[in-house]
Design an enzyme around this catalytic site. Structure first.
Site, PDB file in Angstrom:
ATOM      1  N   LYS A  77      21.275 -17.345  11.089  1.00  0.00           N
ATOM      2  CA  LYS A  77      22.397 -17.465  12.022  1.00  0.00           C
ATOM      3  C   LYS A  77      22.011 -16.852  13.364  1.00  0.00           C
ATOM      4  CE  LYS A  77      27.355 -16.281  12.236  1.00  0.00           C
ATOM      5  NZ  LYS A  77      28.468 -15.725  11.447  1.00  0.00           N
ATOM      6  N   SER A 150      32.357 -18.400  10.645  1.00  0.00           N
ATOM      7  CA  SER A 150      31.635 -18.639  11.882  1.00  0.00           C
ATOM      8  C   SER A 150      30.209 -19.103  11.624  1.00  0.00           C
ATOM      9  CB  SER A 150      31.614 -17.342  12.694  1.00  0.00           C
ATOM     10  OG  SER A 150      30.931 -16.323  11.981  1.00  0.00           O
ATOM     11  N   SER A 174      33.492 -15.447   7.084  1.00  0.00           N
ATOM     12  CA  SER A 174      32.505 -16.333   7.700  1.00  0.00           C
ATOM     13  C   SER A 174      31.265 -16.624   6.878  1.00  0.00           C
ATOM     14  CB  SER A 174      32.090 -15.781   9.069  1.00  0.00           C
ATOM     15  OG  SER A 174      33.188 -15.771   9.940  1.00  0.00           O
TER      16      SER A 174
END
Length: 461
Positions: A77, A150, A174
């Site tokens: 990420k 997210s 998330s």
């Protein structure tokens, strides 16, 4: 090959049935074919990946095998710092940020022999929505449905077979939301079990970093390589890191699993409730003992998540906001502005709610080993409806996620079926602090009797 488990791939690499170079070339080719449509990646580090693959191959040929991640391609990420690629955090303010060091969790995974394919998209600074400059990734099951927040690129890339595993972060859900809506397995560790050194903050005391993969066993392998105390992050836990991989395949006979049928059903989509009830039957058939429990104070904890998250987010942005407010997306800006609406008393009460919920949870875990709950209250939202979820009070939206960030409890989210539209459903197990081993054991047992985690989205490649 791209949907192979890490365990199976590692055995093929170790026994030289396939080389890390062949695996990496295949994955880079798949990314080149699929990602122009799905849009999960921010940066593909192809040249570096091939260099790492050649090094891994040479080491393995020389008998220097490092373990089950040696030669296995992964991605990360884009809130995690890398000294070899920009780290944008999904923002405009950091679009050109080049860190001079790499996050501890990535360094540890690369030290275990993993190969870095690149960085994947995140919503703006890991909150609810993507920045207007960023095109959100597409859910590989349905382009018209939400891909998760997210860790959107993380969930999409794992589901689409563009990586064997990835790292996401979880502050209010998330890791769990992208796992649920993309049909993959996500393991949120105990707060402090993994280092946050070299990660952009959303809300520091709520942020967790953990793996998304295709199975509980794979997630355990990744977590084992990245977990543990870090001198650069004094909030990391000093407890020894167990052999999570060894938990896969172990019996769950006698494991006590709590279920609160009012909590899992009131205001929850019937398809999600049915998935949890079906999972309970599977676990019971494996010898687990179902125990009726009451999850207390969860509503207050969910409501109090925002009065803690907003001020911590505002503190993380002191150097940029409001000075660069025009560079922020409206959703993140609204969260930071919201911090000013809370009094010190509001924050104090929220902190008390956090402690009370954590205390009730600790007491409950003296009766049971794990808690079985849904991952979401809804089926995968259509993009047309997403704005209704992203704005304002989100306490119901995070009913099954936010409270367990407040308590810092580990959990695993796994595929639990499909709805009438062919979209993934998910179930979640929560454990007491440092109970990741039990999560991997129970998750692996569940996935040996079900094949939901082996289903793949309808892609053309």
């Amino acid at each position: 090959m791209h949907y192979q488990s890490i365990t199976a791939l590692a055995e093929d690499i170790k026994t030289r049935k396939i080389s890390p170079v062949e695996v990496t070339e295949h994955m880079l080719s798949r990314i080149e074919t699929l990602d122009p449509k799905l849009g999960a990646y921010v940066t593909v580090t192809a040249e570096r990946a091939m260099d790492q693959a050649r090094q891994a191959e040479a080491e393995i040929m020389a008998g220097k095998y490092r373990g089950p991640l040696h030669g296995v391609p992964m991605n990360y990420k884009d809130i995690l710092y890398t000294d070899f690629a920009k780290t944008t955090g999904g923002t405009r303010i950091h679009k050109d940020f080049q860190p001079d060091f790499t996050a501890t969790v990535i360094r540890r995974l690369e030290a275990a022999g993993s190969i870095t394919l690149g960085k994947v998209k995140t919503t703006e600074q890991a909150y609810a929505n993507h920045h207007p400059d960023v095109t959100p990734p597409l859910n590989p099951w349905s382009a018209g449905h939400w891909a998760g927040s997210s860790s959107s690129g993380t969930g999409v890339s794992v589901a689409a077979g563009m990586t064997f595993a990835s790292l996401g972060s979880d502050t209010g859900g998330s890791i769990r939301f992208p796992s649920a809506v993309n049909g993959v397995t996500g393991l949120k560790p105990t707060w402090g079990r993994t280092s946050r050194y070299g990660a952009f903050e959303l809300a520091a005391s709520l942020d967790h970093i953990g793996p998304l993969a295709r199975s509980a066993a794979d997630a355990g392998i990744v977590l084992q390589a990245m977990a543990g105390a870090d001198i650069n992050d004094p909030t990391t836990l000093t407890a020894p890191v167990p052999d999570y991989a060894a938990e896969a395949g172990q019996s769950i006979a006698g494991l006590r699993i709590g279920i609160d049928r009012a909590y899992i059903s009131e205001g929850v989509d019937p398809a999600n409730v049915a998935a949890v009830e079906a999972a309970a039957e599977v676990l019971q058939s494996l010898g687990a003992v179902l125990v009726d429990v009451s999850v207390k104070h969860w509503k207050e904890a969910a409501i109090s998540w925002l009065p803690l998250c907003a001020p911590e987010t505002a503190a993380a942005h002191d150097a940029f906001y409001p000075r660069l407010k025009s560079d922020y997306g409206s959703t993140l800006a609204a969260l930071i502005d919201m911090a000013e609406s809370y009094s010190t008393r509001d924050v104090a009460r929220a902190h008390q709610d956090r402690l009370i919920f954590s205390g009730h949870l600790e007491a409950m875990f003296r009766q049971v080993d794990l808690l079985l709950i849904p991952a979401t209250i809804w089926r995968v939202p259509a993009l047309a409806n997403w704005a209704d979820y992203a704005e304002g009070d989100n306490s119901e939206f995070i009913r099954f996620t936010g409270p367990y960030d407040m308590s810092g409890s580990p959990s695993i989210t796994m595929p639990g079926g499909f709805d009438q539209d062919g979209l993934p459903l998910a179930v979640q197990l929560v454990a007491p602090h440092l109970g990741e081993g039990a999560l991997v054991r129970a998750g692996s047992a569940f996935q040996k009797l079900t094949d939901w985690h082996q289903k793949i989205p309808p892609l053309s490649a």
